[in-house]
Design a protein around this motif. Structure first.
Motif, PDB file in Angstrom:
ATOM      1  N   ILE A 396      46.092 126.190  34.235  1.00  0.00           N
ATOM      2  CA  ILE A 396      45.870 124.904  33.561  1.00  0.00           C
ATOM      3  C   ILE A 396      46.733 124.769  32.305  1.00  0.00           C
ATOM      4  O   ILE A 396      46.593 123.802  31.551  1.00  0.00           O
ATOM      5  N   GLY A 397      47.604 125.754  32.093  1.00  0.00           N
ATOM      6  CA  GLY A 397      48.542 125.673  30.980  1.00  0.00           C
ATOM      7  C   GLY A 397      47.964 126.016  29.624  1.00  0.00           C
ATOM      8  O   GLY A 397      48.564 125.702  28.590  1.00  0.00           O
ATOM      9  N   VAL A 398      46.789 126.632  29.605  1.00  0.00           N
ATOM     10  CA  VAL A 398      46.182 127.039  28.332  1.00  0.00           C
ATOM     11  C   VAL A 398      46.547 128.498  28.086  1.00  0.00           C
ATOM     12  O   VAL A 398      45.868 129.417  28.537  1.00  0.00           O
ATOM     13  N   THR A 399      47.642 128.698  27.395  1.00  0.00           N
ATOM     14  CA  THR A 399      48.129 130.054  27.135  1.00  0.00           C
ATOM     15  C   THR A 399      48.415 130.208  25.641  1.00  0.00           C
ATOM     16  O   THR A 399      48.353 129.247  24.873  1.00  0.00           O
ATOM     17  N   GLY A 400      48.736 131.432  25.236  1.00  0.00           N
ATOM     18  CA  GLY A 400      49.071 131.685  23.844  1.00  0.00           C
ATOM     19  C   GLY A 400      47.947 131.283  22.912  1.00  0.00           C
ATOM     20  O   GLY A 400      46.767 131.502  23.192  1.00  0.00           O
ATOM     21  N   PHE A 401      48.303 130.653  21.802  1.00  0.00           N
ATOM     22  CA  PHE A 401      47.295 130.320  20.800  1.00  0.00           C
ATOM     23  C   PHE A 401      46.348 129.229  21.268  1.00  0.00           C
ATOM     24  O   PHE A 401      45.216 129.131  20.778  1.00  0.00           O
ATOM     25  N   TRP A 402      46.772 128.408  22.233  1.00  0.00           N
ATOM     26  CA  TRP A 402      45.856 127.403  22.782  1.00  0.00           C
ATOM     27  C   TRP A 402      44.665 128.075  23.455  1.00  0.00           C
ATOM     28  O   TRP A 402      43.537 127.578  23.387  1.00  0.00           O
ATOM     29  N   ALA A 403      44.905 129.202  24.100  1.00  0.00           N
ATOM     30  CA  ALA A 403      43.802 129.940  24.719  1.00  0.00           C
ATOM     31  C   ALA A 403      42.850 130.471  23.651  1.00  0.00           C
ATOM     32  O   ALA A 403      41.624 130.482  23.843  1.00  0.00           O
ATOM     33  N   ILE A 404      43.407 130.916  22.521  1.00  0.00           N
ATOM     34  CA  ILE A 404      42.574 131.391  21.425  1.00  0.00           C
ATOM     35  C   ILE A 404      41.719 130.259  20.865  1.00  0.00           C
ATOM     36  O   ILE A 404      40.521 130.430  20.591  1.00  0.00           O
ATOM     37  N   ILE A 405      42.319 129.079  20.710  1.00  0.00           N
ATOM     38  CA  ILE A 405      41.559 127.926  20.207  1.00  0.00           C
ATOM     39  C   ILE A 405      40.418 127.586  21.162  1.00  0.00           C
ATOM     40  O   ILE A 405      39.276 127.335  20.733  1.00  0.00           O
ATOM     41  N   ALA A 406      40.711 127.588  22.466  1.00  0.00           N
ATOM     42  CA  ALA A 406      39.669 127.293  23.455  1.00  0.00           C
ATOM     43  C   ALA A 406      38.535 128.303  23.367  1.00  0.00           C
ATOM     44  O   ALA A 406      37.350 127.946  23.453  1.00  0.00           O
ATOM     45  N   ALA A 435      40.856 139.759  29.577  1.00  0.00           N
ATOM     46  CA  ALA A 435      41.616 138.581  30.020  1.00  0.00           C
ATOM     47  C   ALA A 435      42.771 138.298  29.073  1.00  0.00           C
ATOM     48  O   ALA A 435      43.908 138.048  29.498  1.00  0.00           O
ATOM     49  N   PHE A 436      42.504 138.344  27.769  1.00  0.00           N
ATOM     50  CA  PHE A 436      43.570 138.113  26.796  1.00  0.00           C
ATOM     51  C   PHE A 436      44.558 139.267  26.760  1.00  0.00           C
ATOM     52  O   PHE A 436      45.753 139.066  26.483  1.00  0.00           O
ATOM     53  N   MET A 437      44.092 140.484  27.039  1.00  0.00           N
ATOM     54  CA  MET A 437      45.028 141.616  27.118  1.00  0.00           C
ATOM     55  C   MET A 437      46.026 141.395  28.250  1.00  0.00           C
ATOM     56  O   MET A 437      47.209 141.732  28.119  1.00  0.00           O
ATOM     57  N   LEU A 438      45.568 140.824  29.355  1.00  0.00           N
ATOM     58  CA  LEU A 438      46.476 140.522  30.472  1.00  0.00           C
ATOM     59  C   LEU A 438      47.467 139.421  30.101  1.00  0.00           C
ATOM     60  O   LEU A 438      48.498 139.264  30.757  1.00  0.00           O
ATOM     61  N   MET A 439      47.134 138.648  29.056  1.00  0.00           N
ATOM     62  CA  MET A 439      48.042 137.611  28.554  1.00  0.00           C
ATOM     63  C   MET A 439      48.817 138.126  27.344  1.00  0.00           C
ATOM     64  O   MET A 439      49.359 137.341  26.567  1.00  0.00           O
ATOM     65  N   ASP A 440      48.837 139.478  27.176  1.00  0.00           N
ATOM     66  CA  ASP A 440      49.550 140.153  26.093  1.00  0.00           C
ATOM     67  C   ASP A 440      49.008 139.798  24.716  1.00  0.00           C
ATOM     68  O   ASP A 440      49.749 139.653  23.746  1.00  0.00           O
ATOM     69  N   MET A 441      47.687 139.650  24.608  1.00  0.00           N
ATOM     70  CA  MET A 441      47.041 139.443  23.315  1.00  0.00           C
ATOM     71  C   MET A 441      46.071 140.591  23.092  1.00  0.00           C
ATOM     72  O   MET A 441      45.267 140.917  23.951  1.00  0.00           O
ATOM     73  N   SER A 442      46.152 141.198  21.932  1.00  0.00           N
ATOM     74  CA  SER A 442      45.438 142.449  21.665  1.00  0.00           C
ATOM     75  C   SER A 442      43.938 142.225  21.497  1.00  0.00           C
ATOM     76  O   SER A 442      43.484 141.122  21.180  1.00  0.00           O
ATOM     77  N   PRO A 443      43.140 143.285  21.690  1.00  0.00           N
ATOM     78  CA  PRO A 443      41.706 143.195  21.397  1.00  0.00           C
ATOM     79  C   PRO A 443      41.421 142.798  19.952  1.00  0.00           C
ATOM     80  O   PRO A 443      40.426 142.135  19.673  1.00  0.00           O
ATOM     81  N   GLY A 518      47.718 148.856  11.765  1.00  0.00           N
ATOM     82  CA  GLY A 518      48.068 149.239  13.122  1.00  0.00           C
ATOM     83  C   GLY A 518      47.546 148.304  14.193  1.00  0.00           C
ATOM     84  O   GLY A 518      47.614 148.635  15.387  1.00  0.00           O
ATOM     85  N   ALA A 519      47.023 147.139  13.815  1.00  0.00           N
ATOM     86  CA  ALA A 519      46.443 146.196  14.779  1.00  0.00           C
ATOM     87  C   ALA A 519      47.322 144.956  14.862  1.00  0.00           C
ATOM     88  O   ALA A 519      47.258 144.069  14.008  1.00  0.00           O
ATOM     89  N   HIS A 520      48.146 144.902  15.904  1.00  0.00           N
ATOM     90  CA  HIS A 520      49.108 143.818  16.042  1.00  0.00           C
ATOM     91  C   HIS A 520      48.560 142.692  16.921  1.00  0.00           C
ATOM     92  O   HIS A 520      47.523 142.836  17.566  1.00  0.00           O
ATOM     93  N   ILE A 521      49.280 141.595  16.927  1.00  0.00           N
ATOM     94  CA  ILE A 521      48.857 140.431  17.709  1.00  0.00           C
ATOM     95  C   ILE A 521      48.942 140.718  19.203  1.00  0.00           C
ATOM     96  O   ILE A 521      48.036 140.392  19.971  1.00  0.00           O
ATOM     97  N   GLY A 522      50.041 141.312  19.621  1.00  0.00           N
ATOM     98  CA  GLY A 522      50.246 141.586  21.041  1.00  0.00           C
ATOM     99  C   GLY A 522      49.797 142.979  21.435  1.00  0.00           C
ATOM    100  O   GLY A 522      49.584 143.852  20.581  1.00  0.00           O
ATOM    101  N   VAL A 523      49.673 143.189  22.740  1.00  0.00           N
ATOM    102  CA  VAL A 523      49.268 144.489  23.260  1.00  0.00           C
ATOM    103  C   VAL A 523      50.423 145.473  23.180  1.00  0.00           C
ATOM    104  O   VAL A 523      50.257 146.646  22.858  1.00  0.00           O
ATOM    105  N   LYS A 524      51.621 144.990  23.479  1.00  0.00           N
ATOM    106  CA  LYS A 524      52.782 145.880  23.564  1.00  0.00           C
ATOM    107  C   LYS A 524      53.406 146.080  22.195  1.00  0.00           C
ATOM    108  O   LYS A 524      53.441 145.167  21.393  1.00  0.00           O
TER     109      LYS A 524
END
Length: 524
Positions: A396-406, A435-443, A518-524
């Protein structure tokens, strides 16, 4: 209710007593929805039963899931199969006793409770507010309120009446201090540059939920993973809260008219000589303790450095709960014995025991929450739901920060009917963290987003157990005040806090700033 708040009933009046029909209907709906929900313990027990059935049906159907980006295919395990029943019998108790939030939260509550029962926390707040200039009072109240999660629920009980008293002493409207203090405690509850049991609770659930994916192995999940974000947020939200109290809430209340013969004095806020001595000695002792910790961590080659001399990860970060335990224990003991609130070891044991005793409901709830999260992990249902949720967001195109807002908006809505942060994070964390980890967003990012949703709407839900207490406090100044009146005033804070807090997280996200050591935005 003088016995509850410690404040006299001045008999003053203020405008804005009108009941709003539309607001009352919304509040009634929220209250009915919240009352329709079972107790969180029953809710988790029911969810456990549902997971048992669903996992078994999917296992018998041969369902499996492949983690995107890997060749790892996981089959769904059925809890009601022979293998599942064996696993449950062998792991029911380990699931509970190894559940990360349990130990950390109870350890901190023992010593935070000690500090609270000796009067240290209230004395510290009084000392901070007593000498604040009149014009800066709203900002001081809001900034202190943004640190209140360190005291757990005590902040929502102690700070509002103190804020009312100090406002009245300065010739300002006491209801503005009372309502503003409560609004900032609740709407900014998960912010702060102080660390408390809430941080330990969040990170324990985060660690457990993230462990379902292989990517979690390279992540350093510790109590301070949101520290930079929460510290920055508490300052900004404190300034915002002060502005809303001073420029929006207080003008709407009009001029406060004290009862005949009543004078505004600051005597009730003044500390006694013994209290001042206790606070000074406590600050000195805790200062020496923290200096010793830093001396063992900061210099090159120090014993508390991490592998290869690294700051992150290091024993100080992974062991920050024991460090905090030592600080609160020293503070509570020093202050308690100095002011004679503690007279012997029996008093210390009683205070710490009572603090843990009050956590009995939490312990029972965590038993069932631990089983639910363990089933999510063992059965691979957590991975399946995470993969499906990530795919849905992408479709549905809700990725990145839009997913965080949702996610923040979803958590804010759920927070209206499930006020317990531990219950809500235990419900949504096992799905959205992976789910967000799979979208490269860290815990760490997921947890930071949840902090916003878990706080912003807490002030206006009828499910908040302290709302009626605050209403009773308000009625000491405005006898005709009603619940709708109170919530309409508290609502002033909700949207600004939600928007500004999201904007702060957006800055961290956009600039790829670490949310904590040591806690970054992305997983990688």
């Amino acid at each position: 209710m003088p016995a509850v708040t410690g404040l006299p009933a001045p008999g003053g009046t203020s405008p804005d007593k009108e009941r709003r029909g539309g607001l009352d209907r919304v509040l009634s709906f929220i209250e009915r929805a919240g009352n329709a929900l079972p107790n969180p313990i029953v809710l988790f027990a029911g969810l456990f039963a549902l997971l048992a059935v669903v996992s078994t049906v999917l296992a018998l159907a041969g369902v499996s899931v492949t983690v995107p980006g890997t060749d790892d295919t996981k089959s769904i395990g059925g809890l009601l199969t022979g293998e599942g029943l064996r696993w449950l019998l062998e792991n029911l108790i380990p699931n509970f006793v190894t559940f990360p939030p349990i130990g950390a939260v109870l350890v901190l509550m023992m010593v935070v409770g000690l500090a609270e029962k000796t009067g240290l926390l209230e004395t510290a707040m009084r000392a901070t507010l007593a000498r604040v200039p009149r014009a800066a009072l709203p900002y001081a109240v809001a900034i202190i309120a943004s640190q209140a999660h360190m005291m757990s629920d005590v902040g929502a009980i102690v700070l509002p009446p103190l804020a009312a008293l100090v406002f009245k002493s300065a010739g300002r409207h006491p209801v503005a201090g009372l309502i503003g203090g409560f609004a900032c405690v609740t709407a900014g509850y998960a912010a702060g540059f102080t660390i408390g049991s809430l941080d330990a609770l969040y990170v324990g659930i985060t660690q457990q939920a993230a462990s379902v994916l292989p990517a979690a192995e390279g992540l350093h999940i510790h109590v301070l993973i949101n520290y930079f974000f929460t510290a920055a947020s508490s300052v900004v939200l404190g300034l915002l809260g002060g502005f809303l109290i001073s420029r929006v809430l207080e003008p709407r209340l009009g001029t406060y008219h004290a009862a005949e013969g009543e004078e505004a004095t600051g005597e009730d806020l003044a500390l006694t000589r013994v209290q001042r001595k206790g606070l000074a000695v406590t600050c000195a002792v805790v200062g020496v303790y923290l200096a010793a910790v830093l001396a063992l961590w900061l210099p090159p080659g120090a014993p508390l450095r991490g592998e290869g001399g690294a700051f992150v990860p290091s024993p100080v970060l992974t062991g920050v709960v024991p460090v905090l335990f030592g600080a609160f224990l020293l503070a509570g003991l020093t202050y308690g014995f100095t002011v004679k609130q503690l007279t012997g070891t029996e008093d210390v044991v009683t205070a710490m025991t009572d603090s843990v005793k009050n956590m009995s409901g939490y312990i029972v709830m965590m038993f069932f929450a631990a089983q639910v999260i363990a089933v999510f992990t063992w059965s691979n249902l957590g991975v399946l739901l995470a993969v499906k949720a990530a795919a849905l967001f992408n479709s549905i195109g809700v990725t990145g920060f839009w997913a965080i807002i949702a996610f923040v908006l979803l958590a804010s809505c759920l927070n209206l009917v499930i006020l317990s942060g531990s219950a809500l994070w235990s419900l949504v964390g096992p799905v959205f963290i992976p789910a967000f980890m799979l979208m490269d967003m860290s815990p760490a990012l997921s947890q930071a987003a949840f902090r916003i949703g878990d706080s912003a709407t807490g002030a206006i839900t009828p499910m908040n157990p302290y709302l009626l207490l605050v209403l009773a406090m308000v009625r000491e100044y405005e006898p005709e005040a009603r619940l709708g009146t109170l919530i309409s005033r508290l609502a002033i804070f909700v949207v600004p806090f939600l928007v500004v807090w999201l904007a702060i997280l957006g800055i961290f996200y956009g600039l790829d700033l670490p949310l904590g050591p040591g806690a970054h935005i992305g997983v990688k």
